[in-house]
Design a protein around this motif. Structure first.
Motif, PDB file in Angstrom:
ATOM      1  N   VAL A   4       0.868  -1.176   0.000  1.00 23.93           N
ATOM      2  CA  VAL A   4       0.000   0.000   0.000  1.00 23.93           C
ATOM      3  C   VAL A   4       0.907   1.229   0.000  1.00 23.93           C
ATOM      4  CG1 VAL A   4      -1.700   1.298   1.344  1.00 23.93           C
ATOM      5  CG2 VAL A   4      -1.846  -1.202   1.218  1.00 23.93           C
ATOM      6  N   ARG A   5       0.706   2.084  -0.987  1.00 26.64           N
ATOM      7  CA  ARG A   5       1.505   3.316  -1.093  1.00 26.64           C
ATOM      8  C   ARG A   5       0.866   4.396  -0.231  1.00 26.64           C
ATOM      9  NH1 ARG A   5       5.108   4.240  -5.080  1.00 26.64           N
ATOM     10  NH2 ARG A   5       4.401   6.383  -5.272  1.00 26.64           N
ATOM     11  N   ILE A   6       1.641   4.914   0.714  1.00 25.42           N
ATOM     12  CA  ILE A   6       1.162   5.949   1.630  1.00 25.42           C
ATOM     13  C   ILE A   6       1.899   7.240   1.333  1.00 25.42           C
ATOM     14  CG2 ILE A   6       0.925   6.661   4.035  1.00 25.42           C
ATOM     15  CD1 ILE A   6       1.062   3.677   4.777  1.00 25.42           C
ATOM     16  N   PHE A   7       1.158   8.278   0.955  1.00 26.33           N
ATOM     17  CA  PHE A   7       1.747   9.594   0.729  1.00 26.33           C
ATOM     18  C   PHE A   7       1.673  10.357   2.044  1.00 26.33           C
ATOM     19  CE2 PHE A   7       1.928  14.026  -0.358  1.00 26.33           C
ATOM     20  CZ  PHE A   7       2.822  14.081  -1.415  1.00 26.33           C
ATOM     21  N   VAL A   8       2.819  10.693   2.603  1.00 22.01           N
ATOM     22  CA  VAL A   8       2.880  11.410   3.873  1.00 22.01           C
ATOM     23  C   VAL A   8       3.039  12.901   3.573  1.00 22.01           C
ATOM     24  CG1 VAL A   8       4.086  11.688   6.070  1.00 22.01           C
ATOM     25  CG2 VAL A   8       3.919   9.415   5.005  1.00 22.01           C
ATOM     26  N   SER A   9       2.087  13.685   4.059  1.00 22.43           N
ATOM     27  CA  SER A   9       2.034  15.115   3.784  1.00 22.43           C
ATOM     28  C   SER A   9       2.098  15.894   5.090  1.00 22.43           C
ATOM     29  CB  SER A   9       0.729  15.427   3.048  1.00 22.43           C
ATOM     30  OG  SER A   9       0.592  16.787   2.789  1.00 22.43           O
ATOM     31  N   SER A  10       2.950  16.914   5.110  1.00 24.98           N
ATOM     32  CA  SER A  10       3.057  17.782   6.283  1.00 24.98           C
ATOM     33  C   SER A  10       3.938  18.965   5.921  1.00 24.98           C
ATOM     34  CB  SER A  10       3.685  17.028   7.467  1.00 24.98           C
ATOM     35  OG  SER A  10       5.042  16.745   7.200  1.00 24.98           O
ATOM     36  N   VAL A  11       3.975  19.949   6.809  1.00 20.20           N
ATOM     37  CA  VAL A  11       4.964  21.011   6.669  1.00 20.20           C
ATOM     38  C   VAL A  11       6.283  20.384   7.119  1.00 20.20           C
ATOM     39  CG1 VAL A  11       5.700  23.284   7.485  1.00 20.20           C
ATOM     40  CG2 VAL A  11       3.267  22.836   7.059  1.00 20.20           C
ATOM     41  N   GLN A  12       7.204  20.280   6.187  1.00 23.87           N
ATOM     42  CA  GLN A  12       8.410  19.486   6.397  1.00 23.87           C
ATOM     43  C   GLN A  12       9.261  19.944   7.564  1.00 23.87           C
ATOM     44  OE1 GLN A  12      10.261  19.601   2.571  1.00 23.87           O
ATOM     45  NE2 GLN A  12       8.504  18.667   1.600  1.00 23.87           N
ATOM     46  N   LYS A  13       9.569  21.234   7.636  1.00 25.79           N
ATOM     47  CA  LYS A  13      10.466  21.712   8.685  1.00 25.79           C
ATOM     48  C   LYS A  13       9.853  21.547  10.071  1.00 25.79           C
ATOM     49  CE  LYS A  13      13.033  24.991   5.884  1.00 25.79           C
ATOM     50  NZ  LYS A  13      13.352  26.394   5.654  1.00 25.79           N
ATOM     51  N   GLU A  14       8.576  21.856  10.194  1.00 29.65           N
ATOM     52  CA  GLU A  14       7.926  21.780  11.503  1.00 29.65           C
ATOM     53  C   GLU A  14       7.816  20.344  12.006  1.00 29.65           C
ATOM     54  OE1 GLU A  14       3.706  22.907  13.707  1.00 29.65           O
ATOM     55  OE2 GLU A  14       3.774  22.832  11.526  1.00 29.65           O
ATOM     56  N   LEU A  15       7.555  19.404  11.123  1.00 26.03           N
ATOM     57  CA  LEU A  15       7.238  18.041  11.547  1.00 26.03           C
ATOM     58  C   LEU A  15       8.256  17.014  11.057  1.00 26.03           C
ATOM     59  CD1 LEU A  15       3.424  18.453  10.997  1.00 26.03           C
ATOM     60  CD2 LEU A  15       4.612  18.335  13.184  1.00 26.03           C
ATOM     61  N   ALA A  16       9.505  17.440  10.909  1.00 22.04           N
ATOM     62  CA  ALA A  16      10.556  16.543  10.423  1.00 22.04           C
ATOM     63  C   ALA A  16      10.729  15.323  11.319  1.00 22.04           C
ATOM     64  CB  ALA A  16      11.875  17.306  10.296  1.00 22.04           C
ATOM     65  N   THR A  17      10.664  15.507  12.621  1.00 23.79           N
ATOM     66  CA  THR A  17      10.840  14.400  13.564  1.00 23.79           C
ATOM     67  C   THR A  17       9.723  13.370  13.410  1.00 23.79           C
ATOM     68  OG1 THR A  17      11.963  15.849  15.128  1.00 23.79           O
ATOM     69  CG2 THR A  17      11.052  13.806  16.015  1.00 23.79           C
ATOM     70  N   GLU A  18       8.499  13.842  13.294  1.00 24.02           N
ATOM     71  CA  GLU A  18       7.355  12.952  13.164  1.00 24.02           C
ATOM     72  C   GLU A  18       7.400  12.190  11.840  1.00 24.02           C
ATOM     73  OE1 GLU A  18       7.330  16.065  14.179  1.00 24.02           O
ATOM     74  OE2 GLU A  18       6.250  16.120  16.079  1.00 24.02           O
ATOM     75  N   ARG A  19       7.793  12.886  10.772  1.00 23.80           N
ATOM     76  CA  ARG A  19       7.903  12.254   9.457  1.00 23.80           C
ATOM     77  C   ARG A  19       8.949  11.136   9.475  1.00 23.80           C
ATOM     78  NH1 ARG A  19       6.876  15.265   4.877  1.00 23.80           N
ATOM     79  NH2 ARG A  19       8.975  14.912   4.099  1.00 23.80           N
ATOM     80  N   LEU A  20      10.090  11.443  10.061  1.00 24.71           N
ATOM     81  CA  LEU A  20      11.167  10.462  10.149  1.00 24.71           C
ATOM     82  C   LEU A  20      10.741   9.266  11.002  1.00 24.71           C
ATOM     83  CD1 LEU A  20      14.110   9.783   9.445  1.00 24.71           C
ATOM     84  CD2 LEU A  20      14.782  11.028  11.504  1.00 24.71           C
ATOM     85  N   ALA A  21      10.085   9.525  12.107  1.00 24.67           N
ATOM     86  CA  ALA A  21       9.625   8.440  12.986  1.00 24.67           C
ATOM     87  C   ALA A  21       8.635   7.533  12.258  1.00 24.67           C
ATOM     88  CB  ALA A  21       8.990   9.017  14.254  1.00 24.67           C
ATOM     89  N   LEU A  22       7.728   8.108  11.502  1.00 23.17           N
ATOM     90  CA  LEU A  22       6.751   7.312  10.763  1.00 23.17           C
ATOM     91  C   LEU A  22       7.447   6.464   9.701  1.00 23.17           C
ATOM     92  CD1 LEU A  22       3.859   6.510  10.097  1.00 23.17           C
ATOM     93  CD2 LEU A  22       3.732   8.533   8.633  1.00 23.17           C
ATOM     94  N   ARG A  23       8.334   7.095   8.953  1.00 17.52           N
ATOM     95  CA  ARG A  23       9.077   6.354   7.933  1.00 17.52           C
ATOM     96  C   ARG A  23       9.867   5.205   8.553  1.00 17.52           C
ATOM     97  NH1 ARG A  23      14.197   8.177   5.768  1.00 17.52           N
ATOM     98  NH2 ARG A  23      14.821   7.582   7.847  1.00 17.52           N
ATOM     99  N   ASN A  24      10.577   5.489   9.639  1.00 18.29           N
ATOM    100  CA  ASN A  24      11.380   4.457  10.296  1.00 18.29           C
ATOM    101  C   ASN A  24      10.519   3.329  10.852  1.00 18.29           C
ATOM    102  OD1 ASN A  24      13.696   5.845   9.665  1.00 18.29           O
ATOM    103  ND2 ASN A  24      13.935   6.750  11.704  1.00 18.29           N
ATOM    104  N   TYR A  25       9.360   3.677  11.373  1.00 18.87           N
ATOM    105  CA  TYR A  25       8.441   2.667  11.913  1.00 18.87           C
ATOM    106  C   TYR A  25       7.968   1.730  10.800  1.00 18.87           C
ATOM    107  CZ  TYR A  25       4.401   0.634  14.268  1.00 18.87           C
ATOM    108  OH  TYR A  25       3.481  -0.243  14.797  1.00 18.87           O
ATOM    109  N   LEU A  26       7.528   2.308   9.688  1.00 18.52           N
ATOM    110  CA  LEU A  26       6.999   1.489   8.598  1.00 18.52           C
ATOM    111  C   LEU A  26       8.088   0.684   7.903  1.00 18.52           C
ATOM    112  CD1 LEU A  26       4.429   3.968   7.028  1.00 18.52           C
ATOM    113  CD2 LEU A  26       3.941   1.920   8.387  1.00 18.52           C
TER     114      LEU A  26
END
Length: 129
Positions: A4-26
């Motif tokens: 399943v392709r998941i497109f993760v969308s956010s303001v990159q600078k503000e939520l960099a930690t959360e984006r990285l955590a999600l990517r690492n988890y998956l």
């Protein structure tokens, strides 16, 4: 079976930690990695599959990320306080991605960071509402 392709969308600078955590988890779990493929739009220093992994092309960045929204199975938005850079129409990339996912009838999962709207950008408040 294709993941399943998941497109993760956010303001990159503000939520960099959360984006990285999600990517690492998956990608860090052997079972989840078989079933899910995250796509994060370009973020400096982020090695997840994203725009920085795509070959150079004579296309605008917004056309590239909106095409990735079209190709995804799930749109996952992580919304915080910041709205992000606004284009000539006054819309951020995150807002455009959300609109495209809605227009295409994609499954949309939205996670809102924090519950204090006093610091939230007015346009982000409107997007969340």
């Amino acid at each position: 079976m294709n993941p399943v392709r998941i497109f993760v969308s956010s303001v990159q600078k503000e939520l960099a930690t959360e984006r990285l955590a999600l990517r690492n988890y998956l990608q860090g779990d052997a079972l989840l990695r078989r079933f899910f493929e995250p796509f994060l739009e370009h973020s400096p220093g982020d090695i997840a599959k994203g725009l920085e992994d795509m070959p150079a092309a004579d296309r605008r960045a917004d056309a590239c990320y909106l095409e990735e929204v079209r190709r995804c199975d799930v749109y996952l938005g992580i919304f915080g306080n910041e709205y992000g850079w606004e284009d000539g129409d006054g819309l951020s990339p995150t807002h455009r991605e959300f609109r495209k996912a809605s227009e295409l009838g994609k499954t949309r999962l939205i996670f809102v960071k924090g519950n204090d709207d006093t610091q939230r950008h007015p346009k982000m408040k409107a997007l969340i509402d």
